[in-house]
Design a protein around this motif. Sequence first.
Motif, PDB file in Angstrom:
ATOM      1  N   PRO A 103       1.267  -1.747  -0.245  1.00  0.00           N
ATOM      2  CA  PRO A 103      -0.035  -0.007   0.223  1.00  0.00           C
ATOM      3  C   PRO A 103       1.020   1.414  -0.249  1.00  0.00           C
ATOM      4  O   PRO A 103       2.178   1.174   0.356  1.00  0.00           O
ATOM      5  N   ILE A 104       0.840   2.150  -0.912  1.00  0.00           N
ATOM      6  CA  ILE A 104       1.284   3.851  -1.068  1.00  0.00           C
ATOM      7  C   ILE A 104       0.456   4.805  -0.934  1.00  0.00           C
ATOM      8  O   ILE A 104      -0.843   4.458  -2.069  1.00  0.00           O
ATOM      9  N   PRO A 105       0.316   5.289   0.777  1.00  0.00           N
ATOM     10  CA  PRO A 105      -0.309   5.892   0.644  1.00  0.00           C
ATOM     11  C   PRO A 105      -0.122   8.074  -0.422  1.00  0.00           C
ATOM     12  O   PRO A 105       1.551   7.974  -0.400  1.00  0.00           O
ATOM     13  N   ILE A 106      -0.973   8.966  -0.971  1.00  0.00           N
ATOM     14  CA  ILE A 106      -0.650   9.581  -1.311  1.00  0.00           C
ATOM     15  C   ILE A 106      -1.732  10.391  -0.887  1.00  0.00           C
ATOM     16  O   ILE A 106      -2.965  10.591  -1.472  1.00  0.00           O
ATOM     17  N   HIS A 107      -1.271  11.748  -0.558  1.00  0.00           N
ATOM     18  CA  HIS A 107      -1.494  12.732  -0.510  1.00  0.00           C
ATOM     19  C   HIS A 107      -1.964  14.606  -1.165  1.00  0.00           C
ATOM     20  O   HIS A 107      -1.391  13.822  -1.972  1.00  0.00           O
ATOM     21  N   SER A 108      -3.269  14.905  -1.345  1.00  0.00           N
ATOM     22  CA  SER A 108      -3.182  15.990  -2.308  1.00  0.00           C
ATOM     23  C   SER A 108      -4.015  16.864  -1.214  1.00  0.00           C
ATOM     24  O   SER A 108      -4.681  16.388  -0.289  1.00  0.00           O
ATOM     25  N   TYR A 109      -3.435  18.279  -1.058  1.00  0.00           N
ATOM     26  CA  TYR A 109      -3.579  19.347  -1.229  1.00  0.00           C
ATOM     27  C   TYR A 109      -4.548  20.141  -1.233  1.00  0.00           C
ATOM     28  O   TYR A 109      -4.421  20.319  -2.320  1.00  0.00           O
ATOM     29  N   PHE A 110      -5.903  20.455  -0.943  1.00  0.00           N
ATOM     30  CA  PHE A 110      -6.688  21.438  -2.094  1.00  0.00           C
ATOM     31  C   PHE A 110      -6.755  22.762  -1.442  1.00  0.00           C
ATOM     32  O   PHE A 110      -7.028  22.793   0.084  1.00  0.00           O
ATOM     33  N   VAL A 111      -5.893  23.772  -2.040  1.00  0.00           N
ATOM     34  CA  VAL A 111      -6.093  24.867  -1.366  1.00  0.00           C
ATOM     35  C   VAL A 111      -6.591  25.624  -2.362  1.00  0.00           C
ATOM     36  O   VAL A 111      -6.873  25.909  -3.542  1.00  0.00           O
ATOM     37  N   SER A 112      -7.497  26.533  -1.084  1.00  0.00           N
ATOM     38  CA  SER A 112      -9.058  27.667  -1.387  1.00  0.00           C
ATOM     39  C   SER A 112      -8.973  28.833  -0.875  1.00  0.00           C
ATOM     40  O   SER A 112      -8.986  29.038   0.153  1.00  0.00           O
ATOM     41  N   GLY A 113      -9.661  30.059  -1.921  1.00  0.00           N
ATOM     42  CA  GLY A 113      -9.686  31.294  -1.127  1.00  0.00           C
ATOM     43  C   GLY A 113      -9.881  31.766  -2.307  1.00  0.00           C
ATOM     44  O   GLY A 113      -9.892  31.702  -3.866  1.00  0.00           O
ATOM     45  N   THR A 114     -10.303  33.339  -1.523  1.00  0.00           N
ATOM     46  CA  THR A 114     -11.012  34.373  -2.609  1.00  0.00           C
ATOM     47  C   THR A 114      -9.925  35.460  -2.740  1.00  0.00           C
ATOM     48  O   THR A 114      -9.216  35.962  -1.958  1.00  0.00           O
ATOM     49  N   ALA A 115      -9.592  35.852  -3.700  1.00  0.00           N
ATOM     50  CA  ALA A 115      -8.575  37.024  -4.194  1.00  0.00           C
ATOM     51  C   ALA A 115      -9.194  38.176  -4.490  1.00  0.00           C
ATOM     52  O   ALA A 115     -10.246  38.272  -4.435  1.00  0.00           O
ATOM     53  N   VAL A 116      -8.276  39.082  -3.529  1.00  0.00           N
ATOM     54  CA  VAL A 116     -10.080  40.893  -2.901  1.00  0.00           C
ATOM     55  C   VAL A 116      -8.694  41.486  -3.638  1.00  0.00           C
ATOM     56  O   VAL A 116      -6.945  41.231  -3.283  1.00  0.00           O
ATOM     57  N   LYS A 117      -8.786  42.634  -3.634  1.00  0.00           N
ATOM     58  CA  LYS A 117      -7.777  43.718  -3.345  1.00  0.00           C
ATOM     59  C   LYS A 117      -8.548  45.054  -2.338  1.00  0.00           C
ATOM     60  O   LYS A 117      -8.933  45.209  -2.290  1.00  0.00           O
ATOM     61  N   ILE A 118      -7.040  44.800  -1.558  1.00  0.00           N
ATOM     62  CA  ILE A 118      -7.840  45.967  -0.043  1.00  0.00           C
ATOM     63  C   ILE A 118      -7.281  47.155  -0.392  1.00  0.00           C
ATOM     64  O   ILE A 118      -6.856  47.342  -1.099  1.00  0.00           O
ATOM     65  N   ASN A 119      -8.912  47.798  -0.028  1.00  0.00           N
ATOM     66  CA  ASN A 119      -8.860  49.174   0.098  1.00  0.00           C
ATOM     67  C   ASN A 119      -8.340  49.517   1.414  1.00  0.00           C
ATOM     68  O   ASN A 119      -8.697  49.202   2.148  1.00  0.00           O
TER      69      ASN A 119
END
Length: 120
Positions: A103-119
């Motif tokens: 058995p070989i474990p495979i890890h996947s990383y999901f990174v998410s977010g909302t891109a913004v322009k800071i006022n």
Amino acid sequence: MTKSISLAVLMLGVFLIGCTSYQSTLTNEERSYPATVPEHVRLFLHGENTPTATEIGQIVVLESSEKEGVDFLKAKAAEMGADGVVDVEVKVETQVVFIIIIPIPIHSYFVSGTAVKINE
């Protein structure tokens, strides 16, 4: 038989090292912003207090490590002209692949977010 196993392991390695998958969607299409520098993009975790900002778009990245995923997220946000990413989340998915009986474990990383322009 040994050559078959070596070939299978090599193919699996090439598959795992492959390209970064990502999805970005512009939500503020009536305005475009000049690209920024990824090192200057600020990250705000999900639930963290964030400054007043204009939403530019959503980004979701699939990478083989958390650091690579976060770095790629910042790079894509900078390309959109963002100077911040809010609601950043990192989720880990683990799958187990069996080669012969190993058995070989495979890890996947999901990174998410909302891109913004800071006022300012």
